[in-house]
Design an enzyme around this catalytic site. Structure first.
Site, PDB file in Angstrom:
ATOM      1  CD  GLU A  91      -2.490  -1.459   2.623  1.00 38.02           C
ATOM      2  OE1 GLU A  91      -2.572  -0.497   3.408  1.00 38.02           O
ATOM      3  OE2 GLU A  91      -2.980  -2.564   2.850  1.00 38.02           O
ATOM      4  CB  CYS A 111       7.486  -4.326   8.641  1.00 37.06           C
ATOM      5  SG  CYS A 111       8.946  -3.642   9.463  1.00 37.06           S
ATOM      6  N   GLY A 157       7.088  -1.323   5.928  1.00 32.85           N
ATOM      7  CA  GLY A 157       8.464  -1.816   5.878  1.00 32.85           C
ATOM      8  C   GLY A 157       9.489  -0.922   6.533  1.00 32.85           C
ATOM      9  CD  GLU A 158      13.863   0.262   9.348  1.00 33.12           C
ATOM     10  OE1 GLU A 158      13.054   0.777  10.128  1.00 33.12           O
ATOM     11  OE2 GLU A 158      14.771   0.915   8.794  1.00 33.12           O
ATOM     12  CB  SER A 212      10.058   5.145  14.578  1.00 31.12           C
ATOM     13  OG  SER A 212       9.687   5.585  13.294  1.00 31.12           O
ATOM     14  CG  ASN A 288      -3.509   6.530  12.931  1.00 25.80           C
ATOM     15  OD1 ASN A 288      -4.317   7.438  13.092  1.00 25.80           O
ATOM     16  ND2 ASN A 288      -2.353   6.709  12.319  1.00 25.80           N
ATOM     17  CB  CYS A 331       1.190   6.586  10.858  1.00 28.01           C
ATOM     18  SG  CYS A 331       1.403   8.253  10.396  1.00 28.01           S
TER      19      CYS A 331
HETATM   20  N1  SAH Z   1       9.607   1.314   9.438  1.00 28.22           N
HETATM   21  C1  SAH Z   1       9.858   2.704   9.444  1.00 28.22           C
HETATM   22  C2  SAH Z   1       8.948   3.479   8.526  1.00 28.22           C
HETATM   23  C3  SAH Z   1       7.508   3.084   8.471  1.00 28.22           C
HETATM   24  S1  SAH Z   1       6.567   3.290   9.941  1.00 28.22           S
HETATM   25  C4  SAH Z   1       9.786   3.251  10.849  1.00 28.22           C
HETATM   26  O1  SAH Z   1       9.328   2.561  11.743  1.00 28.22           O
HETATM   27  O2  SAH Z   1      10.214   4.377  11.035  1.00 28.22           O
HETATM   28  C5  SAH Z   1       6.184   5.027   9.875  1.00 28.22           C
HETATM   29  C6  SAH Z   1       5.768   5.649  11.178  1.00 28.22           C
HETATM   30  O3  SAH Z   1       4.478   5.226  11.588  1.00 28.22           O
HETATM   31  C7  SAH Z   1       6.701   5.325  12.317  1.00 28.22           C
HETATM   32  O4  SAH Z   1       7.155   6.520  12.886  1.00 28.22           O
HETATM   33  C8  SAH Z   1       5.836   4.569  13.295  1.00 28.22           C
HETATM   34  O5  SAH Z   1       6.237   4.811  14.603  1.00 28.22           O
HETATM   35  C9  SAH Z   1       4.468   5.103  12.992  1.00 28.22           C
HETATM   36  N2  SAH Z   1       3.398   4.198  13.397  1.00 28.22           N
HETATM   37  C10 SAH Z   1       3.411   2.853  13.367  1.00 28.22           C
HETATM   38  N3  SAH Z   1       2.238   2.364  13.808  1.00 28.22           N
HETATM   39  C11 SAH Z   1       1.462   3.415  14.111  1.00 28.22           C
HETATM   40  C12 SAH Z   1       0.117   3.545  14.588  1.00 28.22           C
HETATM   41  N4  SAH Z   1      -0.647   2.485  14.813  1.00 28.22           N
HETATM   42  N5  SAH Z   1      -0.355   4.789  14.777  1.00 28.22           N
HETATM   43  C13 SAH Z   1       0.406   5.869  14.513  1.00 28.22           C
HETATM   44  N6  SAH Z   1       1.665   5.814  14.048  1.00 28.22           N
HETATM   45  C14 SAH Z   1       2.190   4.592  13.851  1.00 28.22           C
HETATM   46 FE1  SF4 Z   2       8.055  -1.930  10.733  1.00 29.60          FE
HETATM   47 FE2  SF4 Z   2       8.074   0.743  11.070  1.00 29.60          FE
HETATM   48 FE3  SF4 Z   2       5.861  -0.699  11.588  1.00 29.60          FE
HETATM   49 FE4  SF4 Z   2       7.967  -0.904  13.178  1.00 29.60          FE
HETATM   50  S1  SF4 Z   2       6.733   0.955  12.854  1.00 29.60           S
HETATM   51  S2  SF4 Z   2       6.729  -2.620  12.403  1.00 29.60           S
HETATM   52  S3  SF4 Z   2       9.632  -0.725  11.732  1.00 29.60           S
HETATM   53  S4  SF4 Z   2       6.820  -0.429   9.598  1.00 29.60           S
END
Ligand code: SAH
Ligand code: SF4
Length: 340
Positions: A91, A111, A157-158, A212, A288, A331
């Site tokens: 997505e 991920c 993904g990371e 993050s 979220n 997010c």
């Molecule tokens: N894997 C990378 C990039 C994708 S995640 C990373 O973790 O940075 C992108 C962002 O979404 C991250 O900052 C993460 O902390 C945030 N995120 C993940 N799950 C979320 C949720 N349920 N609600 C709000 N933000 C979230």
């Molecule tokens: Fe992967 Fe980023 Fe989600 Fe953590 S927050 S599971 S690193 S996509």
């Protein structure tokens, strides 16, 4: 099959010449794709019909099986669900602003990092995306009528666990032969994968980075983000500090607020200390929520107080408003289509 999108123009020219065509055929194809977002061979009218008929059996441009889009109720975000050539789903989301569109791209299908608050983590890891599959996300957004000016690797993904493919894609996106999107407008977000950050340093790859945090306290972080056990935040902080000292690009600390888990005053003070040490800005994101995620967001009033507290500690802070929540485009909500 040659995946043209994954190659710099110089390499694609060589491939095209090896197939028996003139090198300018490669240039023409790149112009259609990257300057006009056209991937339908029949529309490439400056190529002769015979070239178009023959080259398509050797060269692949956009290699997606299907693309579905879901606009959010308020039109501020549009989510695309892409079916890859092997049937897997990823997505990406266009975040619409008045003057520009930001694309939140995926770097992996699922991920492996397994952060406990993230739906993509719940889905698990399927595979890395190829450069053409990352670039393809930009193309489908543009083909749908959203010219992309900014890119954030904050989808599924990371990105630092798919380093080669992510940076091959960024090089193409940034190249004058490609989309020519400025590096200033591209941000890579990481959960803090040390080997990846160290590689950025050794290769002197300077980009806008987002980290993050989850929780700045190592013990508390471990329960939210299992990556902490092998990539301790103290070490990540030290390496990020070194990286930031090498260039003048921005560092953002992403902080997803989880009621009772990282919203206490001590949590915020530790976050502020990290931000001060790294000279970074903090981006607050309220959780979220999702029925598969065992956490609760904070109230907006509480979020406002946390913002004010960070400000009073001298830390620049922004609040990321939730967008596209009704289509699970926000997010950490990417991956919903895997659960069905
Ligand atoms: N894997 C990378 C990039 C994708 S995640 C990373 O973790 O940075 C992108 C962002 O979404 C991250 O900052 C993460 O902390 C945030 N995120 C993940 N799950 C979320 C949720 N349920 N609600 C709000 N933000 C979230
Ligand atoms: Fe992967 Fe980023 Fe989600 Fe953590 S927050 S599971 S690193 S996509």
């Amino acid at each position: 099959m040659i995946h043209a999108l994954s190659m710099p123009l110089s390499k694609f020219k060589e491939a095209v010449v090896a197939l028996g065509y003139k090198p300018f055929v490669a240039t023409q194809i790149f112009q259609w794709v990257f300057k006009k977002s056209i991937t339908d061979w029949d529309q490439m009218t400056d190529l002769s019909k015979s070239v178009r008929e023959s080259i398509r059996s050797h060269v692949t441009l956009l290699d997606f099986k299907a693309v579905d889009s879901l606009p959010a109720g308020d039109a501020s975000a549009v989510k695309f669900i892409v079916t890859l050539h092997d049937g897997k789903l990823v997505e990406c989301v266009v975040l619409r602003e008045k003057e520009y569109n930001t694309l939140c791209v995926s770097s992996q299908c699922g991920c492996p990092v397994d952060c406990k608050f993230c739906l993509t983590g719940v889905v698990g890891f399927k595979r890395n995306l190829e450069p053409y599959e990352i670039i393809g996300q930009v193309l489908i957004a543009q083909q749908a009528g959203y010219p992309i000016t900014n890119l954030v690797f904050m989808g599924m993904g990371e990105p630092l666990l798919n380093y080669d493919n992510v940076f091959a894609a960024i090089d193409q996106i940034n190249s004058p032969d490609g989309f020519h999107i400025s590096k200033r407008n591209i941000t890579v977000s990481t959960s803090g994968y040390l080997a990846g950050i160290k590689r950025l340093i050794s290769e002197e790859r300077f980009i806008n980075l987002a980290f993050s945090v989850g929780n700045a306290n190592p013990e508390k972080r471990k329960s939210l983000m299992p990556i902490e056990s092998r990539n301790p935040i103290l070490e990540v902080g030290r390496v990020l500090h070194q990286y930031q000292g090498m260039h003048n690009r921005k560092l953002t600390l992403e902080y997803t607020l989880l009621l009772g888990k990282n919203d206490g005053d001590q949590d915020i003070v530790e976050l502020a200390n990290l931000a001060t040490y790294l000279n970074a800005k903090v981006n607050l994101i309220n959780l979220n929520p999702h029925y598969r995620i065992p956490f609760t967001p904070v109230t907006s009033a509480h979020m406002g107080k946390i913002r004010d507290r960070l400000k009073s500690l001298g830390v620049p802070v922004t609040i990321r408003f939730r967008r596209g929540q009704d289509v699970s485009a926000a997010c950490g909500q990417l991956g919903e289509s895997h659960l069905k």
